[in-house]
Motif scaffolding. Structure first.
Motif, PDB file in Angstrom:
ATOM      1  N   GLY A  37       0.826  -1.203   0.000  1.00 28.86           N
ATOM      2  CA  GLY A  37       0.000   0.000   0.000  1.00 28.86           C
ATOM      3  C   GLY A  37       0.856   1.247   0.000  1.00 28.86           C
ATOM      4  O   GLY A  37       0.610   2.217   0.710  1.00 28.86           O
ATOM      5  N   VAL A  38       1.855   1.254  -0.862  1.00 21.19           N
ATOM      6  CA  VAL A  38       2.882   2.281  -0.831  1.00 21.19           C
ATOM      7  C   VAL A  38       3.375   2.500  -2.262  1.00 21.19           C
ATOM      8  O   VAL A  38       3.196   1.656  -3.123  1.00 21.19           O
ATOM      9  CB  VAL A  38       3.999   1.739   0.103  1.00 21.19           C
ATOM     10  N   GLY A  39       3.977   3.638  -2.569  1.00 19.91           N
ATOM     11  CA  GLY A  39       4.504   3.846  -3.913  1.00 19.91           C
ATOM     12  C   GLY A  39       5.890   3.230  -4.040  1.00 19.91           C
ATOM     13  O   GLY A  39       6.555   3.004  -3.039  1.00 19.91           O
ATOM     14  N   VAL A  40       6.323   2.952  -5.281  1.00 20.08           N
ATOM     15  CA  VAL A  40       7.652   2.365  -5.430  1.00 20.08           C
ATOM     16  C   VAL A  40       8.732   3.269  -4.848  1.00 20.08           C
ATOM     17  O   VAL A  40       9.740   2.798  -4.327  1.00 20.08           O
ATOM     18  CB  VAL A  40       8.044   2.083  -6.889  1.00 20.08           C
ATOM     19  N   GLY A  41       8.505   4.565  -4.973  1.00 21.12           N
ATOM     20  CA  GLY A  41       9.494   5.510  -4.458  1.00 21.12           C
ATOM     21  C   GLY A  41       9.785   5.256  -2.990  1.00 21.12           C
ATOM     22  O   GLY A  41      10.942   5.239  -2.558  1.00 21.12           O
ATOM     23  N   THR A  42       8.720   5.036  -2.233  1.00 21.12           N
ATOM     24  CA  THR A  42       8.861   4.774  -0.812  1.00 21.12           C
ATOM     25  C   THR A  42       9.685   3.517  -0.580  1.00 21.12           C
ATOM     26  O   THR A  42      10.586   3.480   0.261  1.00 21.12           O
ATOM     27  CB  THR A  42       7.473   4.574  -0.195  1.00 21.12           C
ATOM     28  N   LEU A  43       9.352   2.536  -1.363  1.00 14.30           N
ATOM     29  CA  LEU A  43      10.062   1.279  -1.236  1.00 14.30           C
ATOM     30  C   LEU A  43      11.565   1.513  -1.417  1.00 14.30           C
ATOM     31  O   LEU A  43      12.384   1.013  -0.642  1.00 14.30           O
ATOM     32  CB  LEU A  43       9.512   0.347  -2.315  1.00 14.30           C
ATOM     33  N   TYR A  44      11.906   2.297  -2.430  1.00  9.29           N
ATOM     34  CA  TYR A  44      13.318   2.551  -2.696  1.00  9.29           C
ATOM     35  C   TYR A  44      13.959   3.465  -1.653  1.00  9.29           C
ATOM     36  O   TYR A  44      15.172   3.494  -1.521  1.00  9.29           O
ATOM     37  CB  TYR A  44      13.502   3.111  -4.105  1.00  9.29           C
ATOM     38  N   ARG A  45      13.136   4.253  -0.966  1.00 15.05           N
ATOM     39  CA  ARG A  45      13.708   5.073   0.092  1.00 15.05           C
ATOM     40  C   ARG A  45      14.239   4.164   1.197  1.00 15.05           C
ATOM     41  O   ARG A  45      15.239   4.451   1.835  1.00 15.05           O
ATOM     42  CB  ARG A  45      12.653   6.017   0.654  1.00 15.05           C
ATOM     43  N   HIS A  46      13.566   3.037   1.403  1.00 16.31           N
ATOM     44  CA  HIS A  46      13.969   2.160   2.499  1.00 16.31           C
ATOM     45  C   HIS A  46      15.005   1.115   2.111  1.00 16.31           C
ATOM     46  O   HIS A  46      15.839   0.730   2.916  1.00 16.31           O
ATOM     47  CB  HIS A  46      12.736   1.486   3.095  1.00 16.31           C
ATOM     48  N   PHE A  47      14.928   0.672   0.875  1.00 18.37           N
ATOM     49  CA  PHE A  47      15.898  -0.326   0.426  1.00 18.37           C
ATOM     50  C   PHE A  47      16.428   0.114  -0.929  1.00 18.37           C
ATOM     51  O   PHE A  47      15.674   0.192  -1.905  1.00 18.37           O
ATOM     52  CB  PHE A  47      15.251  -1.697   0.327  1.00 18.37           C
TER      53      PHE A  47
END
Lengths: 182, 182
Positions: free
Chosen positions: B38-48
């Motif tokens: 439930g998140v954008g890919v950008g967020t995902l990449y911010r964390h990993f």
DNA sequence: CTAGAATCGGAATCATGATTCCGCTTGAAG
DNA sequence: CTTCAAGCGGAATCATGATTCCGATTCTAG
């Protein structure tokens, strides 16, 4: 009439594809195959409509070889040993030929109608050898074909990854075989 | 200070990634993970920073779990059975969690420095259990760690492909274990 | 030897997914 | 209640490879 150069190219492609597939497995690149065959990609596609078709062609021919082998063993060798010999044969092959294992595994290539039939024959061949061995008392009788297939797949896959010395694989297989005996 | 929403999102990503990886293994898509979290890919990449980093995080934590398990077994269970229990445990896990096997296998993810150390610990743990079992006389003493690792990998990979009924896998494993006994 | 069809070669096109970018939002310190 | 840096979403960009296209080359029948 089939042009002579076309036939020649087809053969070259097949040979190159086999080499490249053994080296890289399913992730082999089409242009590398073409290059290794000394041919343009266009030519490659003239002979095989698709990457998958190319794999199919190679895998099918290899499995056929194995099937012949099985038939020969069943006719020739003692039922006591035929099963184990064939089992070892497949594993050895898998260690050398990645795509074969991939095919046994069913990953990537999705098996088509014709293929399935061949698979069925393979299964039947193994079942035969197994039953003979069980009747002869060299394989425990409390297991069936599914168990054998699972073990065979595991052994093939381990062999395929290929970073084990041959001696280690041999001993591992020996352990497996001991477990299969009554 | 770490923002609370960021922490929450990181957790959601990890959870989603775990689920998606179990389902698709190494070929899982980043956007599916993001969506499921439930998140954008950008967020995902911010964390990993990268797909691989995400895998690493998950695999590492799982292997850690397994390592704890090994330690516990070594302290608690009888040396006669600890080895087999752990072996079965790993295989069972592999059947449920593809990326674990992938990691054991080393495919796709190329193992980095830190990772390698963890691998070494895992190897050491297995070696310990093996030696104890051999000393206790429940495992044949003519094989070493490499053979066990090869067999373990094979069993895990077979389990991972997952199109075998549990009963078949159990019986196959039993065959293997019989082979490992003296 | 010559025409015409079958083949070639390989640049251009597509498809799929990972990764980047950036304008918009939101949590938290003062 | 402001302020504004950290975090967010997701469209745009890149990278990698498979597949298509078409003008240039061979074959081979006649």
């Amino acid at each position: 009439m089939i042009r002579s150069d076309a036939a020649r190219n087809r053969a070259k492609v097949l040979e190159a594809a086999e080499a490249v597939l053994d080296e890289h497995g399913l992730s082999a690149r089409m242009d590398e195959i073409a290059h290794r065959a000394g041919v343009g990609v266009g030519t490659l596609y003239r002979h095989f409509a698709t990457k998958e078709a190319l794999y199919q062609a190679i895998v099918t021919s290899r499995v056929d070889l194995l099937l012949e082998q099985a038939t020969r063993l069943e006719a020739t060798a003692a039922p006591e040993t035929a099963f184990f010999t064939f089992f070892a044969q497949i594993v050895a092959d898998a260690g050398r030929k990645k795509p074969l294992t991939d095919a046994l595994r069913g990953a990537g290539i999705d098996i088509k109608a014709g293929q399935t039939q061949q698979q069925a024959r393979m299964r039947a061949a193994i079942a035969d050898l197994l039953h003979n061995a069980q009747r002869a008392g060299t394989v425990r009788s409390d297991i069936g074909l599914p168990e054998v297939l699972a073990l065979l797949r595991g052994a093939s896959m381990a062999a395929e990854t290929g970073d084990y010395p041959a001696a280690v694989l041999d001993r591992s297989l020996a352990v497996l075989f001991d477990g299969l005996k009554p």
